[in-house]
Design an enzyme around this catalytic site. Structure first.
Site, PDB file in Angstrom:
ATOM      1  N   GLN A 280       7.511  -4.682  -3.881  1.00  0.00           N
ATOM      2  CA  GLN A 280       6.640  -4.636  -5.053  1.00  0.00           C
ATOM      3  C   GLN A 280       7.204  -3.666  -6.078  1.00  0.00           C
ATOM      4  OE1 GLN A 280       2.585  -2.858  -5.517  1.00  0.00           O
ATOM      5  NE2 GLN A 280       1.938  -4.966  -5.859  1.00  0.00           N
TER       6      GLN A 280
ATOM      7  N   CYS B 260      -2.880  -1.417  -9.957  1.00  0.00           N
ATOM      8  CA  CYS B 260      -3.124  -0.037  -9.549  1.00  0.00           C
ATOM      9  C   CYS B 260      -4.217   0.588 -10.420  1.00  0.00           C
ATOM     10  CB  CYS B 260      -1.845   0.781  -9.650  1.00  0.00           C
ATOM     11  SG  CYS B 260      -2.072   2.509  -9.169  1.00  0.00           S
TER      12      CYS B 260
ATOM     13  N   MET C 259       0.858  -1.188   0.000  1.00  0.00           N
ATOM     14  CA  MET C 259       0.000   0.000   0.000  1.00  0.00           C
ATOM     15  C   MET C 259       0.888   1.230   0.000  1.00  0.00           C
ATOM     16  SD  MET C 259      -3.102  -1.079   2.606  1.00  0.00           S
ATOM     17  CE  MET C 259      -2.052  -1.983   3.758  1.00  0.00           C
TER      18      MET C 259
ATOM     19  N   GLY D  97      -5.093  -6.009   3.067  1.00  0.00           N
ATOM     20  CA  GLY D  97      -4.794  -4.617   2.781  1.00  0.00           C
ATOM     21  C   GLY D  97      -5.383  -3.691   3.822  1.00  0.00           C
ATOM     22  N   ARG D  98      -6.487  -3.029   3.470  1.00  0.00           N
ATOM     23  CA  ARG D  98      -7.032  -1.977   4.324  1.00  0.00           C
ATOM     24  C   ARG D  98      -7.426  -2.457   5.720  1.00  0.00           C
ATOM     25  NH1 ARG D  98     -11.880   0.110   1.046  1.00  0.00           N
ATOM     26  NH2 ARG D  98     -11.912  -2.063   0.364  1.00  0.00           N
TER      27      ARG D  98
ATOM     28  N   ASP E  61     -11.585  -7.381   1.214  1.00  0.00           N
ATOM     29  CA  ASP E  61     -12.560  -7.486   2.300  1.00  0.00           C
ATOM     30  C   ASP E  61     -12.157  -8.474   3.388  1.00  0.00           C
ATOM     31  OD1 ASP E  61     -13.944  -5.626   0.874  1.00  0.00           O
ATOM     32  OD2 ASP E  61     -15.538  -6.969   0.200  1.00  0.00           O
TER      33      ASP E  61
ATOM     34  N   LYS F  31       0.386  -9.413  -8.997  1.00  0.00           N
ATOM     35  CA  LYS F  31      -0.878  -9.050  -8.365  1.00  0.00           C
ATOM     36  C   LYS F  31      -1.676  -8.207  -9.359  1.00  0.00           C
ATOM     37  CE  LYS F  31      -2.743  -7.166  -4.020  1.00  0.00           C
ATOM     38  NZ  LYS F  31      -3.483  -5.949  -4.398  1.00  0.00           N
TER      39      LYS F  31
END
Length: 412
Positions: free
Chosen positions: A76, A107, A23, A238-239, A216, A152
């Site tokens: 990455q 992205c 990220m 991730g988030r 998610d 990815k």
């Protein structure tokens, strides 16, 4: 899930099938250090542009900085031109700077896709294949096959132009060690729900290498459910870990068949916040904040000289400014008023951060359902802008303009 077998990605063996999603502006060395304390996983750096690696700019060198004991060192890489990307891989791998390279084809940032980069690259299947082949061959030549390359990507541009199955199959054919799917389209950005069915489809289409699912994972049980529903080999987080690096400890627990610990009280969160801020000041401003001093600061030791202004307190430096976005994420799920959130979002020194945290109630517990509160980007959907005529010939191997090589964006 107790007794779960480790996940192998090429020469790497992970004790738990968990990967930190790259990220931009988040997964730098300080954040990875905090996450790594909670258990075995693959912690990937923020995205670095191949051309920037070749230029060795100070900013890029800081971005590819790894902790003294960090292993595996995972980075990455982003690029749209096969030769320059291969040269960047050769330098990173040949110089012994990395143990794993992940390639960004997900992205969705407009400044990237409008130049044919990021999630737009898999649309050009011949170009995509040549980029992947160049990176894999360069890594293999420099490491004897010891440094794996993974890719990815997203589902595609939109629901009318899905590329994920073809991208996965091309990656498998060209020798990547694993593929990861963020189960949203570029058009979705970060809105709506991730399409876990697509992860299952990709797993069915790619049989010889691990398939990892992204999207998610807000709490540890989501990882178990994703793997059970899709058959994927691991998860990319991730988030969900923004403002709570201990999510990786929760993931270790569920994969070992143990109960997930309750969310920490605010006092424990504040300790992590203070250490995170101190590590960022050290990382960005080059101030002599040793790990011991950072820990003392996190524990509230009054004997540590925090300073003000441009001194060890990091006043208004890059580190403390970078911490501001994290402050809001750490407070997510806790009943902290808007005024305190605003003040934390404008903090200007470690001293001020200490003063603000001292005003909070350390016994405050997370509100019910707080684990599922969304963090980070929520924008979208938004139409995807591609270069003029980009879809005229999907088998055109010509790289896009130089602008795509120098445009930055999120990890996808």
């Amino acid at each position: 899930m107790s007794g779960l077998t480790p996940l192998s990605i090429g020469s790497l063996t992970l004790s738990h099938p968990v990967v930190l999603a790259p990220m931009a502006g988040v997964t730098n060395a300080p954040f990875r250090e905090l996450c790594r304390r909670y258990g075995g996983a693959l912690y990937v750096s923020e995205m670095v542009m191949a051309r920037a690696v070749l230029e060795r700019t100070p900013r890029t060198m800081r971005m590819i900085q790894f902790g003294a004991n960090e292993t595996p060192r995972s980075l990455q890489l982003y690029g749209t031109e096969p030769s320059s990307l291969a040269e960047a891989v050769r330098r990173l791998v040949g110089g012994g700077e990395v143990d794993h390279i992940d390639m960004n084809f997900g992205c969705p940032a407009p400044k990237v896709t409008r130049n044919g980069g990021g999630s737009a690259v898999p649309v050009k299947r011949a170009l995509f294949r040549s980029i992947v082949r160049a990176a894999v061959e360069a890594a293999a030549a420099e490491s004897g096959g010891k440094v794996p390359v993974t890719i990815k990507f997203r589902k595609g541009i939109n629901d009318d132009l899905l590329t994920f199955l073809e991208a996965g199959q091309i990656g498998e054919e060209e020798g990547v060690a694993a593929v990861s799917l963020h189960a949203r389209t570029a058009e979705q950005l970060y809105s709506g729900d991730a399409d876990w069915n697509a992860i299952g489809e990709l797993k069915a289409a790619v049989g010889s290498i691990p398939v990892l699912g992204n999207g998610d994972i807000w709490e540890a049980e989501d990882a178990i459910r994703m793997m059970a529903e899709t058959g994927c080999d691991g998860v990319v987080v991730g988030r969900g870990c923004l403002g709570r690096p201990w999510l990786f400890g929760d993931l270790v627990a569920v994969f070992e068949g143990k109960d997930v610990p309750p969310p920490p009280p605010l006092g424990e969160v504040m300790v992590t916040m203070r250490e995170h801020a101190a590590l960022l000041v050290e990382h960005f401003d080059g101030l002599p904040l040793s790990r011991r001093r950072a820990r003392l600061m996190a524990a509230g030791d009054d004997e540590v000289d925090l300073g003000i202004g441009g001194g060890p307190g990091g006043g208004n430096g890059k580190g403390i400014r970078d911490f501001r976005k994290h402050a809001g994420w750490y407070m997510t799920g806790y009943a902290v008023g808007p005024d305190m959130r605003r003040r934390l979002g404008m903090v200007s020194s470690l001293v001020e951060l200490d003063d603000l945290l001292a005003e909070l109630d350390p016994t405050l517990e997370m509100v019910e359902g707080g684990r599922r509160f969304k963090r980070g980007h929520t924008n979208g959907p938004r139409p995807v802008h591609l270069p003029y005529g980009y879809l005229d010939d999907r088998d055109d191997p010509t790289p896009p303009s130089l602008d795509a090589e120098i445009a930055g964006g999120s990890g996808g």
